[in-house]
Structure formats: C-alpha cells, structure tokens
Design a protein around this motif. Structure first.
Motif, PDB file in Angstrom:
ATOM      1  N   ARG A 190       0.828  -1.204   0.000  1.00 23.40           N
ATOM      2  CA  ARG A 190       0.000   0.000   0.000  1.00 23.40           C
ATOM      3  C   ARG A 190       0.868   1.261   0.000  1.00 23.40           C
ATOM      4  NH1 ARG A 190      -5.389   0.456   1.075  1.00 23.40           N
ATOM      5  NH2 ARG A 190      -6.161   2.503   1.733  1.00 23.40           N
TER       6      ARG A 190
ATOM      7  N   ASP B  53     -16.876   3.358  -3.970  1.00 20.90           N
ATOM      8  CA  ASP B  53     -16.048   2.712  -2.945  1.00 20.90           C
ATOM      9  C   ASP B  53     -14.634   3.289  -2.929  1.00 20.90           C
ATOM     10  OD1 ASP B  53     -15.568   1.008  -0.835  1.00 20.90           O
ATOM     11  OD2 ASP B  53     -15.045  -0.709  -2.110  1.00 20.90           O
ATOM     12  N   THR B  54     -14.538   4.597  -2.921  1.00 25.03           N
ATOM     13  CA  THR B  54     -13.230   5.253  -2.954  1.00 25.03           C
ATOM     14  C   THR B  54     -12.446   5.089  -1.651  1.00 25.03           C
ATOM     15  OG1 THR B  54     -14.293   7.321  -2.284  1.00 25.03           O
ATOM     16  CG2 THR B  54     -13.981   6.967  -4.648  1.00 25.03           C
ATOM     17  N   ALA B  55     -13.133   4.717  -0.571  1.00 24.16           N
ATOM     18  CA  ALA B  55     -12.437   4.539   0.708  1.00 24.16           C
ATOM     19  C   ALA B  55     -11.447   3.380   0.662  1.00 24.16           C
ATOM     20  CB  ALA B  55     -13.456   4.307   1.825  1.00 24.16           C
ATOM     21  N   ALA B  56     -11.655   2.454  -0.268  1.00 24.37           N
ATOM     22  CA  ALA B  56     -10.756   1.296  -0.371  1.00 24.37           C
ATOM     23  C   ALA B  56      -9.483   1.612  -1.149  1.00 24.37           C
ATOM     24  CB  ALA B  56     -11.491   0.136  -1.043  1.00 24.37           C
TER      25      ALA B  56
ATOM     26  N   THR C  73     -11.970   6.199 -10.422  1.00 25.50           N
ATOM     27  CA  THR C  73     -12.871   5.495  -9.509  1.00 25.50           C
ATOM     28  C   THR C  73     -13.828   6.469  -8.835  1.00 25.50           C
ATOM     29  OG1 THR C  73     -11.209   3.778  -9.086  1.00 25.50           O
ATOM     30  CG2 THR C  73     -12.990   4.005  -7.481  1.00 25.50           C
TER      31      THR C  73
ATOM     32  N   GLY D  69      -6.362   9.330  -1.898  1.00 28.24           N
ATOM     33  CA  GLY D  69      -7.382  10.094  -2.580  1.00 28.24           C
ATOM     34  C   GLY D  69      -6.966  10.471  -3.989  1.00 28.24           C
TER      35      GLY D  69
ATOM     36  N   THR E  53      -7.121   5.423  -9.633  1.00 22.35           N
ATOM     37  CA  THR E  53      -7.645   6.207  -8.525  1.00 22.35           C
ATOM     38  C   THR E  53      -8.483   7.375  -9.017  1.00 22.35           C
ATOM     39  OG1 THR E  53      -5.708   5.624  -7.195  1.00 22.35           O
ATOM     40  CG2 THR E  53      -6.999   7.520  -6.471  1.00 22.35           C
TER      41      THR E  53
ATOM     42  N   ARG F 102       1.369   4.250  -3.150  1.00 21.02           N
ATOM     43  CA  ARG F 102       1.211   5.697  -2.990  1.00 21.02           C
ATOM     44  C   ARG F 102       2.351   6.485  -3.616  1.00 21.02           C
ATOM     45  NH1 ARG F 102      -0.529   5.603   3.424  1.00 21.02           N
ATOM     46  NH2 ARG F 102      -2.694   4.883   3.117  1.00 21.02           N
TER      47      ARG F 102
END
Length: 231
Positions: free
Chosen positions: A177, A196-199, A193, A203, A190, A181
């Motif tokens: 992860r 379900d952007t929290a997954a 999308t 941001g 990203t 980034r």
C-alpha cells in the motif's frame, strides 16, 4: 522565447509526435463506444478505460518531442537556433501541453458524455485530462535525461504498466500500500474510480499530486542535464 515557441510549434504540427493525437482520441473513443449501454458498478471508471491506453501515446509523444531530435542529430540545429536551453525545454513543454489539452478534453468528454453529471464524474474527467498532460511532461523530462527514444519510452512505460504488476507481488500488505502511494501508475485508476473510494490507497487529488511530483522531478533533472551536457 517567442522564437522557440514558433519553431517548436512548426515541428509539433509536422513531426511524428503529432501521431499521438489521433491515437489518443481513438483510445478514448473506443472506451466510450464499448461502454455504451453497460450497467457497470462504476460506469465512470469503465468509460475512462481508454485513458490507460492513451497514456502510452501521450508519453511517446513527450519522449519523441526531444529524444527524436537527438536520434536524428537535429538537436544541434535546434540549439543553434535556440541557444537558451531552458527556453527550449519550456517551449517544448508548453506546446506539448497545448497539443494534449484539446484532444484529451474532447476524448474524455465523449467518453463520459452520456453519463449523468455529478461531482464525482466531473472530478474523474478533469483529473484524467490533467493526468494525461502530466504523463506527456514525464515523457519529455525523461527524454531530456536519457536522450534516447527507446530507453526513455521504456522507462516511462515500465512505470505506467510494469510497476503495478511488480507491486502486486509484494507480500506485505502495508508495504504494498505504501509503494502504491509512491508510483504514478496507480493514479489512473484512482482518478477514474467514483465508487467505494475509501478502499483506494489514497485520494484522487493526492494521487494526481504524486504524478505531478514525478513529472516535475523528471523535468527538473532533464533541465539540469540539458544545460550541462553537450549536444
């Protein structure tokens, strides 16, 4: 600077780099046509799949705009006409941006035209346009550093397509992860999308900032290399 802009505009219109424009539009329109009538969970992301294809054409255009001149030896003539090398790089960046913007806006606009408007859709569309501009500048900056079309294109395409596959093989989820980034390749997903952007690892605007940092870094290093090396 005006002379540099005029010279680069002439080359942008007539040179092989201009081939990226129809390729970009074709990729985006193909995605739009394939998505018509589809009821996907995230229709915006589906419509913007063409951006993933178009980024290769934009990157290649950015690379060829400078590395192509090194390959043919035209760079010597260019530098005689525009001895201020920062002006040359700035002119190329400006005209590359000017060439990508209208086509990206048109292509992305057609891709999402039949979707109901909303803040998420507009953000994804605008972010995709900016993303394509930044990828072109990343290609230009990389070309200024390595001077070879093949090597520069390989580096940028590896960042965009190979790096995500390598990251999937990282066994530790936290490291995976964190690395996601830092790479510019994950921004394209990203940005597109809207569900379900929290997954997501980060941001959309933060992801765009990562791409901007890569592009700015490549251009800065390219400017330094261009000024210090002989043609």
């Amino acid at each position: 600077m005006r002379a540099a802009l005029r010279a680069e505009w002439a080359k942008l219109r007539t040179g092989p780099a201009g081939l990226a424009v129809p390729l970009l539009l074709a990729g985006l329109l193909a995605a739009a046509g394939a998505a018509l009538g589809d009821r996907a969970i995230d229709p915006v992301q589906l419509r913007l799949l063409g951006v993933r294809l178009a980024q290769a054409a934009v990157a290649a255009a950015g690379v060829h705009l400078l590395a192509g001149e090194y390959g043919t030896g035209l760079i010597r003539t260019t530098l005689l006409a525009v001895p201020r090398r920062l002006h040359l790089l700035t002119a190329k960046a400006a005209l590359l941006t000017a060439g990508v913007v209208p086509v990206a806006v048109l292509g992305v606009g057609v891709a999402v035209a039949t979707l109901p408007p909303g803040a998420a859709m507009l953000r994804a569309a605008a972010g995709s346009v900016v993303y394509l501009i930044l990828i072109g500048l990343l290609g230009l900056g990389t070309a200024a550093v390595v001077r070879s079309s093949a090597v520069a294109t390989g580096i940028v395409l590896a960042l965009l397509y190979l790096m995500p596959m390598i990251l999937r093989m990282v066994p530790d989820d936290d490291w995976q992860r964190a690395l996601y980034r830092l790479t510019p390749a994950t921004a394209v997903q990203t940005l597109a999308t809207t569900v379900d952007t929290a997954a997501l690892p980060m941001g959309p605007w933060a992801a765009l900032g990562v791409v901007a940092a890569w592009s700015a870094g490549a251009l800065a290093l390219g400017a330094l290399t261009l000024c210090r090396r002989d043609a």
